[in-house]
Design a protein around this motif. Structure first.
Motif, mmCIF file in Angstrom:
data_model
loop_
_atom_site.group_PDB
_atom_site.id
_atom_site.type_symbol
_atom_site.label_atom_id
_atom_site.label_comp_id
_atom_site.label_asym_id
_atom_site.label_seq_id
_atom_site.Cartn_x
_atom_site.Cartn_y
_atom_site.Cartn_z
ATOM 1 N N VAL A 27 0.860 -1.179 0.000
ATOM 2 C CA VAL A 27 0.000 0.000 0.000
ATOM 3 C C VAL A 27 0.895 1.227 0.000
ATOM 4 O O VAL A 27 1.794 1.350 0.832
ATOM 5 C CB VAL A 27 -0.933 0.027 1.230
ATOM 6 N N GLU A 28 0.646 2.122 -0.947
ATOM 7 C CA GLU A 28 1.416 3.363 -1.029
ATOM 8 C C GLU A 28 0.456 4.539 -0.900
ATOM 9 O O GLU A 28 -0.451 4.695 -1.709
ATOM 10 C CB GLU A 28 2.171 3.440 -2.357
ATOM 11 N N PHE A 29 0.653 5.345 0.142
ATOM 12 C CA PHE A 29 -0.198 6.501 0.387
ATOM 13 C C PHE A 29 0.343 7.727 -0.326
ATOM 14 O O PHE A 29 1.552 7.931 -0.414
ATOM 15 C CB PHE A 29 -0.314 6.771 1.887
ATOM 16 N N ASN A 30 -0.562 8.560 -0.803
ATOM 17 C CA ASN A 30 -0.207 9.770 -1.529
ATOM 18 C C ASN A 30 0.159 10.875 -0.526
ATOM 19 O O ASN A 30 -0.675 11.280 0.279
ATOM 20 C CB ASN A 30 -1.392 10.208 -2.392
ATOM 21 N N PRO A 31 1.392 11.395 -0.561
ATOM 22 C CA PRO A 31 1.800 12.434 0.398
ATOM 23 C C PRO A 31 1.069 13.759 0.210
ATOM 24 O O PRO A 31 1.162 14.629 1.074
ATOM 25 C CB PRO A 31 3.307 12.578 0.143
ATOM 26 N N ASN A 32 0.323 13.921 -0.882
ATOM 27 C CA ASN A 32 -0.515 15.112 -1.028
ATOM 28 C C ASN A 32 -1.630 15.117 0.020
ATOM 29 O O ASN A 32 -2.142 16.169 0.375
ATOM 30 C CB ASN A 32 -1.155 15.166 -2.417
ATOM 31 N N HIS A 33 -2.016 13.923 0.493
ATOM 32 C CA HIS A 33 -3.148 13.805 1.409
ATOM 33 C C HIS A 33 -2.796 13.134 2.735
ATOM 34 O O HIS A 33 -3.497 13.324 3.726
ATOM 35 C CB HIS A 33 -4.281 13.018 0.746
ATOM 36 N N VAL A 34 -1.748 12.307 2.750
ATOM 37 C CA VAL A 34 -1.407 11.534 3.943
ATOM 38 C C VAL A 34 -0.008 11.913 4.413
ATOM 39 O O VAL A 34 0.963 11.747 3.685
ATOM 40 C CB VAL A 34 -1.475 10.012 3.649
ATOM 41 N N LYS A 35 0.052 12.431 5.651
ATOM 42 C CA LYS A 35 1.338 12.823 6.222
ATOM 43 C C LYS A 35 2.049 11.618 6.829
ATOM 44 O O LYS A 35 3.265 11.484 6.724
ATOM 45 C CB LYS A 35 1.128 13.884 7.290
ATOM 46 N N ALA A 36 1.300 10.751 7.502
ATOM 47 C CA ALA A 36 1.885 9.590 8.173
ATOM 48 C C ALA A 36 0.871 8.460 8.198
ATOM 49 O O ALA A 36 -0.334 8.699 8.105
ATOM 50 C CB ALA A 36 2.302 9.959 9.596
ATOM 51 N N TYR A 37 1.368 7.261 8.350
ATOM 52 C CA TYR A 37 0.490 6.093 8.442
ATOM 53 C C TYR A 37 1.173 5.016 9.257
ATOM 54 O O TYR A 37 2.396 5.032 9.442
ATOM 55 C CB TYR A 37 0.118 5.570 7.055
ATOM 56 N N ARG A 38 0.366 4.086 9.738
ATOM 57 C CA ARG A 38 0.881 2.980 10.536
ATOM 58 C C ARG A 38 0.020 1.763 10.277
ATOM 59 O O ARG A 38 -1.207 1.819 10.387
ATOM 60 C CB ARG A 38 0.825 3.359 12.018
#
Length: 193
Positions: A27-38
């Motif tokens: 899973v790759e989150f878009n840094p335009n919308h997601v600052k951090a994830y866990r």
């Protein structure tokens, strides 16, 4: 009796018939919308990002009728946090012109697997648009299970919740519950103090 029914009626075929081997999910989150994830759970199954495309690296099997649920805690851009996952060179971490091309995407899921008798993996890709929807009953219930797991492990991320919070979330996600497993989960949780 309920457990025997689950094992022999619901899960038995999945343990006998492997439909995919070396199953990997990225899973790759878009840094335009997601600052951090866990990722919540699965810590013992994490792969290095470069191992995702390496067919020599073994992964799990998936049986007939099996499903897998992965939950992520996501912090949107603009929220301060001590935990920030460092990005590697993937789809959303290229130059700014490329990043702007994906502004309406929230994340990309890549799924790789091998057919049981083959050695070359097949990749499937799903792109999720950045849109807000109401949590489904299944999502509420899965969240309750994950929250209870974090409480049992005394995770630093359980946000001082208690078993009543878990029960309320599980009841919100109880739904039709034909087999009674969700009701059984709520009953078991209510025995914890």
């Amino acid at each position: 009796m309920q457990e025997a029914r689950r094992i022999f009626e619901t899960e038995f075929g999945g343990t006998l018939f492997t439909i995919a081997k070396d199953v990997k999910i990225q899973v790759e989150f878009n840094p335009n919308h997601v600052k951090a994830y866990r990722l919540i759970g699965y810590e013992n199954r994490l792969l290095a990002d470069e191992d995702f495309v390496n067919d020599a690296i073994d992964a799990g099997e998936l049986g007939a009728g099996h499903t897998v649920t992965a939950l992520y805690e996501v912090l949107p851009v603009g929220i301060e946090s001590e935990y920030v996952k460092q990005a590697i060179d993937l789809k959303y971490t290229q130059n700014e012109a490329v990043i702007n091309q994906y502004k309406d995407e929230l994340f990309t899921v890549k799924f790789r697997y091998k057919k049981p008798n083959e050695d070359k993996s097949i990749e499937m890709i799903h792109v999720q648009k950045n849109e807000t929807t109401e949590a489904t009953e299944d999502m509420n219930f899965a969240s309750a299970v994950a929250l209870f797991g974090m409480q049992l492990r005394a995770s630093q991320f359980y946000n001082n919740t208690n078993t009543q919070d878990v029960i309320a979330l599980a009841n919100k996600g109880r739904g039709e519950d034909k087999s009674g497993y969700r009701a059984e989960f709520v009953r078991l949780i209510s025995t914890f103090k």
